[in-house]
Design a protein around this motif. Structure first.
Motif, short mmCIF file in Angstrom:
data_model
loop_
_atom_site.label_atom_id
_atom_site.label_comp_id
_atom_site.label_asym_id
_atom_site.label_seq_id
_atom_site.Cartn_x
_atom_site.Cartn_y
_atom_site.Cartn_z
N LEU A 1 0.83 -1.13 -0.02
CA LEU A 1 -0.02 0.05 0.04
C LEU A 1 0.79 1.14 -0.12
CD1 LEU A 1 -3.04 -0.52 2.50
CD2 LEU A 1 -3.13 -0.53 -0.08
N LYS A 2 0.66 2.04 -0.70
CA LYS A 2 1.28 3.34 -0.79
C LYS A 2 0.64 4.26 0.20
CE LYS A 2 1.38 3.36 -5.82
NZ LYS A 2 0.58 4.23 -7.01
N ASN A 3 1.60 5.14 0.68
CA ASN A 3 1.01 5.96 1.70
C ASN A 3 -0.15 6.75 1.39
OD1 ASN A 3 1.16 7.61 4.30
ND2 ASN A 3 2.02 9.26 3.29
N ILE A 4 -0.16 7.31 0.35
CA ILE A 4 -1.65 8.15 -0.01
C ILE A 4 -2.91 7.09 -0.11
CG2 ILE A 4 -1.50 7.83 -2.46
CD1 ILE A 4 -1.94 10.82 -2.48
N GLU A 5 -2.60 5.87 -0.30
CA GLU A 5 -3.85 4.89 -0.29
C GLU A 5 -4.08 4.02 0.98
OE1 GLU A 5 -3.48 2.03 -3.48
OE2 GLU A 5 -1.52 1.43 -2.66
N GLY B 1 -8.53 12.51 8.14
CA GLY B 1 -7.51 13.29 7.62
C GLY B 1 -7.49 13.35 6.02
N ALA B 2 -6.49 14.04 5.72
CA ALA B 2 -6.16 13.91 4.34
C ALA B 2 -4.54 13.80 4.09
CB ALA B 2 -6.48 15.51 3.60
N LYS B 3 -4.24 13.30 3.00
CA LYS B 3 -2.76 13.13 2.54
C LYS B 3 -2.89 13.71 1.31
CE LYS B 3 -2.17 8.79 5.22
NZ LYS B 3 -1.69 7.39 5.12
N ALA B 4 -1.38 14.44 1.00
CA ALA B 4 -0.97 14.93 -0.23
C ALA B 4 0.17 14.31 -0.90
CB ALA B 4 -1.18 16.49 -0.27
N GLU C 1 4.85 16.67 0.02
CA GLU C 1 4.07 15.22 0.66
C GLU C 1 3.75 15.70 2.21
OE1 GLU C 1 5.34 10.79 1.60
OE2 GLU C 1 6.46 12.13 2.60
N ALA C 2 2.32 15.72 2.46
CA ALA C 2 1.68 16.23 3.56
C ALA C 2 0.61 15.17 4.23
CB ALA C 2 1.30 17.41 3.40
N LEU D 1 0.02 17.14 12.05
CA LEU D 1 0.42 17.67 10.46
C LEU D 1 2.12 17.24 10.22
CD1 LEU D 1 -0.02 19.19 7.86
CD2 LEU D 1 0.60 21.30 9.21
N GLU D 2 2.24 16.84 9.24
CA GLU D 2 3.71 16.40 8.89
C GLU D 2 3.55 16.73 7.38
OE1 GLU D 2 6.96 12.86 9.07
OE2 GLU D 2 5.33 12.77 7.76
N VAL D 3 4.70 17.68 7.08
CA VAL D 3 4.86 18.12 5.64
C VAL D 3 6.55 17.90 5.15
CG1 VAL D 3 5.03 20.21 3.95
CG2 VAL D 3 3.33 20.00 5.82
N ASN D 4 6.72 17.51 4.10
CA ASN D 4 8.01 17.08 3.50
C ASN D 4 7.88 17.94 1.97
OD1 ASN D 4 9.38 15.29 5.48
ND2 ASN D 4 7.59 14.20 4.86
N ALA D 5 8.80 18.84 2.18
CA ALA D 5 8.58 19.35 0.64
C ALA D 5 9.89 19.67 -0.03
CB ALA D 5 8.01 20.90 1.04
#
Length: 789
Positions: A132-136, A607-610, A618-619, A650-654
């Motif tokens: 499973l990917k993180n976004i799914e 929540g939401a993943k991007a 990636e957030a 909240l976690e953000v990698n950019a």
């Protein structure tokens, strides 16, 4: 003659050009037919190779005619090999090649350096035990990547975990028997790092980050897939160690810095053939405390092996042995049974230069962990993973602590520690990707068995002396040394305890893709727990306790922008088996053995993943609500607490511009004991394991030109009451808020990297605690040189 020679040369050149003019092309996708970018495509036993472009396509030109094998590999996916034949001047297209996700075995270290957003990682083989990917994935997890660890020149596991959103330290590792690993708070509940490469591992002392490839902090009650032995209601911490990979090379690292810090590490990988890869990682590390006494020493060796029997079966083995020695870190245990003589750091008046210990008194931890794996690709749709792992940890030496007995005085107590902890873990997983009608299913079926044995021959506790907060002797022996401690413990009895626990679990998890953008997940676990022990019951029969439970898990993911944005919700369950306790009736003096129900925790989360802008952002943003209805409370030995913990993370990698990578996190946690019939004074309090309400962290790394770069960031938390569980009797004691600033500068090439790092640049005095007060590291300067070959 010259004309003839020219004609011959021209003819040979033409023939060579003609022979080399064949080409090979294709497109690589995952099982959803999504193009995969950056896949390694290599013709085996040659120098020809390329990576797929943004459309997942590749083309290799100027290939001589002949028979070849093409190797296609990508992180988190099973490596695929394709045999092909080329004739002169042929343009061969392999059309679409599908890679199937699976266990991470080879190439991950090599491939990591090619990511643009270097602090993100979108795939894991451990979190859901299925592809499973993180976004799914409807569950939230934070990944602390190897690139982040290198950028920050991380030399302690505690510093690594400062990068995880919502994680705050409660206790450092003590090395003592039973619970010597460090304690951290996640989503309002204490958790220890007890998972290594997805299975139970022993981390009963200093964890050397030199053998850590990355750290996965999996959030929320995760009992359904991982059981109760390695998880807490707030989540679990999974340590991924370094593994062998294709290619020959390595890295030697030397570091030095403040307080006599010194480190030497050698990491060497060898691939004598396409089938065999071997890696050995070994190192030594030491440092002294910023206080007047205190030290840590660690040496480890970690060999690992991967052998590819054929394209379908791979054997993996890893082993790690370490010998750690440390003095007891300063823990000021505050009185839990009487009003405190001080209610703040200022009132305590503690000079943090004082350690109240001696370098002559240490505790040693000798640990071993092993892991064997058989990864079998049964077909393109099905794979099998068979695991056997185990470990041994020893705690030997003197453990001491300071207890606030009365007023502003502290009593030093000691124990001669002699304990061993052994584990054996067996696990079998089958994963499948198949269609039932028009619905794609990703199915996991597994079972595991964990045997856990603790043999404790430590002494009972002895008293050495009483001091005031300035370290002045009030009563007892003045010196802390082996002779005085031995005298203080003479005549005391020993625990002579032998406790065994074994847990059998079986689980099934299915993710159904109803639409390309909509998936649902359902999981359930059955657990059977068996406990046998004889703690402190002279003349009694051994205790025996058996209990069973079911643990469900559900999730839903909707992707309004496919592979770029997902909305998710989950229900997760966690549980904990409680060992029987002897209860004394103080009216009659009768002692009876009391057993307890299984504790249960339930989480609801949305929540939401991007993963947007071609992976540059990636957030994850989530709100969670966890309820524990039957929590055990140690002081009353009753099981009637109700705890609610809710919050936002909240976690953000950019990677907003080329060569700039940013990692950041923020969390808010609101924890409350909502009901406590047997101890009503607890109602309305924040739960004691919760730590701080607010935590935050940020790290940015920018590379100028080609070789020169800088990094800078901060981490911190709000104040919290370390005596919240006891404040009705003791009053409050706040651990102050803090923000710590760090920065680094480095120069790196393909063959070496040199860096200088400053931690706690403002020399902030700050603390951690859990009914305790422990001063933390002051300003440190570190220099590191790494040679790559």
């Amino acid at each position: 003659m010259k004309h003839i020679l020219s004609i011959v040369i021209l003819f040979v050149s033409f023939q060579m050009s003609f022979a080399q003019s064949a080409s090979l092309s294709g497109k690589v996708t995952d099982n959803d037919q999504t193009p995969l970018i950056g896949v390694n495509v290599i013709i085996k036993n040659s120098t020809k190779g390329i990576q797929t472009d943004e459309r997942g396509t590749f083309k290799l030109d100027n290939i001589a005619s002949g028979s070849y094998t093409l190797s296609i590999s990508y992180v988190g996916f099973k490596t695929k090999e394709i045999d092909f034949n080329l004739s002169a001047d042929q343009d061969l297209s392999l059309e679409t090649i599908t890679l199937y996700e699976g266990n991470e075995i080879l190439e991950e270290v090599v491939l990591d350096v090619n990511r643009k957003n270097k602090f993100s990682r979108k795939t894991s083989a451990y979190v859901s035990k299925m592809p499973l990917k993180n976004i799914e994935n409807s569950q939230v997890y934070n990944t602390i990547t190897n690139q982040l660890l290198v950028s920050q020149s991380v030399n302690t596991f505690e510093d690594a975990l400062k990068n995880a959103a919502g994680i705050t330290k409660l206790w450092s590792s003590t090395g003592r028997s039973g619970d010597g690993a460090g304690y951290y708070s996640s989503r309002g509940f204490a958790v220890q790092p007890q998972l290594v490469n997805g299975v139970a591992g022993i981390t009963n002392g200093f964890i050397n980050p030199s053998n850590v490839e990355r750290v996965e902090v999996i959030k929320g009650p995760s009992g359904t897939l991982f059981g109760s032995s390695v998880t807490s209601y707030g989540g679990l911490i999974n340590i991924i160690t370094k593994k062998p990979h294709s290619g020959t090379g390595g890295e030697i690292t030397v570091s030095g810095g403040s307080y006599d810090f010194a480190k030497l590490n050698a990491d060497i990988n060898v691939s004598p053939s396409d089938k065999l890869s071997f890696r050995i990682n070994t190192g030594f590390q030491q440092e002294h405390s910023f206080q007047d006494a205190g030290l840590k020493k660690s040496v480890f060796i970690a060999p690992s092996l991967s052998y590819k029997i054929n394209n379908d079966v791979t054997l993996n083995f890893s082993y790690e042995a370490s010998d750690n020695e440390q003095t007891n870190e300063t823990f000021l245990f505050l009185n839990r049974y009487a009003p405190l003589a001080f209610n703040s750091i200022d009132e305590l008046g503690y000079n943090t230069d004082l350690s109240f210990t001696s370098n002559d008194v240490t505790i040693s931890n000798i640990t071993q962990n092993y892991r064997g794996e058989v990864a079998w690709k049964i077909s393109d749709q099905w794979s099998s993973q068979t695991l056997i792992s185990g470990g041994l940890a020893k705690s030997l030496g003197y453990y001491t602590y300071l207890w606030n007995g009365s007023d502003a005085l502290f009593n030093l107590y000691a124990q001669d520690t002699d304990s061993r902890t052994k584990t054996l873990n067996l696990q079998q997983n089958f994963t499948g990707i198949f269609n039932l009608g028009d619905l794609e299913n990703k199915l996991l079926v597994g079972a595991d068995y964990l045997d856990y044995n603790i043999i404790d021959n430590s002494s009972n506790w002895g008293y050495l002396h009483t001091i005031n907060i300035d370290g002045d002797l009030v009563y007892g022996e003045p010196a802390i040394n082996e002779e005085n401690l031995s005298a203080a413990l003479s005549g005391l009895s020993y625990l002579n305890s032998d406790i065994s626990q074994n847990v059998f679990g079986a689980y099934v998890s299915d993710v159904i893709n109803i639409l390309p953008s909509l998936s649902v997940m359902a999981s359930v676990r059955y657990d059977r727990f068996d406990y046998q022990g004889d703690r402190n019951t002279a003349g009694d029969d051994d205790q025996e306790y058996t209990e069973s439970t079911f643990s469900p898990k559900f999730g839903i993911v909707y992707q309004p922008i496919l592979d770029e944005l997902s909305l998710f919700a989950n229900y997760q369950n966690g549980f904990s088996y409680l060992n029987p306790q002897y209860i004394t009736d103080f009216n009659t003096g009768d002692v009876t053995l009391q057993s307890y129900d299984v504790e249960q925790a339930n989480q609801f989360e949305v929540g939401a993943k991007a993963n947007m802008f071609n992976g540059k952002l990636e957030a994850t943003l989530s709100y969670y609500n966890i309820n524990v209805d039957n929590k055990y409370y140690w002081a009353t030995q009753t099981q009637d607490l109700e705890v609610n913990s809710q919050g936002v993370e909240l976690e953000v990698n950019a990677n907003p511009i080329s060569n700039l990578n940013i990692h950041s996190g923020f969390s808010y946690n609101d924890s409350e004991i909502t009901d406590s019939p047997s101890a009503t004074f607890l109602e309305g309090n924040r739960y004691g394991e919760s730590g701080a309400e607010f935590t935050y962290n940020l790290w940015a790394d920018y590379k100028f030109f080609k070789n020169f770069g800088i990094g800078a960031g901060f981490n911190g938390q709000s104040k919290y009451d370390t005596m919240v569980d006891y404040k009705a009797v003791t009053g409050s004691f706040d651990i102050p808020a803090y923000t710590i600033f760090n920065a680094s500068i480095y120069y790196e090439t393909d063959t070496f990297r040199v860096s200088v790092k400053g931690n706690n640049l403002t020399d902030e005095t700050y603390y951690s605690g859990w009914s305790t007060v422990t001063p933390q590291q002051q300003r440190v300067l570190l220099g590191t040189f790494s040679y790559k070959f």
